[in-house]
Every structure is written in C-alpha cells, then in structure tokens.
Design a protein around this motif. Structure first.
Motif, short mmCIF file in Angstrom:
data_model
loop_
_atom_site.label_atom_id
_atom_site.label_comp_id
_atom_site.label_asym_id
_atom_site.label_seq_id
_atom_site.Cartn_x
_atom_site.Cartn_y
_atom_site.Cartn_z
N THR A 135 0.84 -1.19 0.00
CA THR A 135 0.00 0.00 0.00
C THR A 135 0.88 1.24 0.00
N PHE A 136 0.55 2.17 -0.90
CA PHE A 136 1.28 3.42 -1.00
C PHE A 136 0.29 4.57 -0.92
N SER A 137 0.71 5.67 -0.31
CA SER A 137 -0.12 6.87 -0.32
C SER A 137 0.60 7.93 -1.14
N LEU A 138 -0.17 8.71 -1.86
CA LEU A 138 0.35 9.75 -2.72
C LEU A 138 -0.32 11.05 -2.36
N SER A 139 0.47 12.09 -2.16
CA SER A 139 -0.08 13.41 -1.87
C SER A 139 0.82 14.48 -2.46
N TYR A 140 0.31 15.72 -2.49
CA TYR A 140 1.09 16.85 -2.97
C TYR A 140 1.18 17.87 -1.84
N SER A 141 2.38 18.36 -1.58
CA SER A 141 2.59 19.36 -0.55
C SER A 141 2.77 20.73 -1.20
N LYS A 142 1.82 21.62 -0.96
CA LYS A 142 1.92 22.98 -1.48
C LYS A 142 3.11 23.69 -0.82
N LYS A 143 3.30 23.45 0.44
CA LYS A 143 4.39 24.09 1.19
C LYS A 143 5.75 23.68 0.63
N LEU A 144 5.94 22.38 0.41
CA LEU A 144 7.22 21.87 -0.09
C LEU A 144 7.31 21.90 -1.61
N LYS A 145 6.16 22.12 -2.29
CA LYS A 145 6.08 22.12 -3.74
C LYS A 145 6.61 20.81 -4.33
N ASN A 146 6.18 19.69 -3.72
CA ASN A 146 6.57 18.40 -4.27
C ASN A 146 5.53 17.33 -3.96
#
Length: 79
Positions: free
Chosen positions: A31-42
């Motif tokens: 199981t993998f989770s995928l997200s985007y961090s606006k703060k880190l821009k990645n």
C-alpha cells in the motif's frame, strides 16, 4: 494503471493544491499513499507498510517513479 492516468492524477493534485488530497494505491499486500505538498512544492509517495517516504519535484518524475513502483510490485506478485 497507465502513465497517462498517473499523470492525470498528479495534475489534479497540483490543481487542487489548497486542498489535502491523498490517493491510496493498493497492489496485493503493498500500500502506497500519494499526496502533494503545497508548502514543499513536491509530491510525496509513502510506503504505508514501511513508513518510507520519497519526495518528487514534478509530475514527470513522479509518474515515472509510480509507474516503476506499480510494475515492480505487479511483477513480484506474478513471479
């Protein structure tokens, strides 16, 4: 999952960067989770079982990494 679908999913995360969206990808016992961090821009890909997190700077790099993860896990399952 095709690279095109992966890129569409990643572009959606960037488009809604003000929201907290997490995709969960389950392949057999992985199981993998995928997200985007606006703060880190990645993008962040986390292996839920191990807790290991990888960061990727853009859609292209992330889509390649996710494609490899998915194909590697699927290959392991079929062997």
């Amino acid at each position: 999952m095709t690279i095109i679908k992966i890129k569409e999913m990643l572009e959606t995360l960037v488009q809604y960067e003000d929201s907290e969206i997490t995709h969960t990808i389950c392949i057999e016992n992985n199981t993998f989770s995928l997200s985007y961090s606006k703060k880190l821009k990645n993008f962040q890909v986390k292996n839920v079982e191990t807790g290991y997190i990888e960061h990727f700077p853009d859609v292209e790099t992330t889509s390649i990494a996710l494609g490899r993860i998915i194909s590697t896990v699927e290959k392991e399952v079929t062997e």
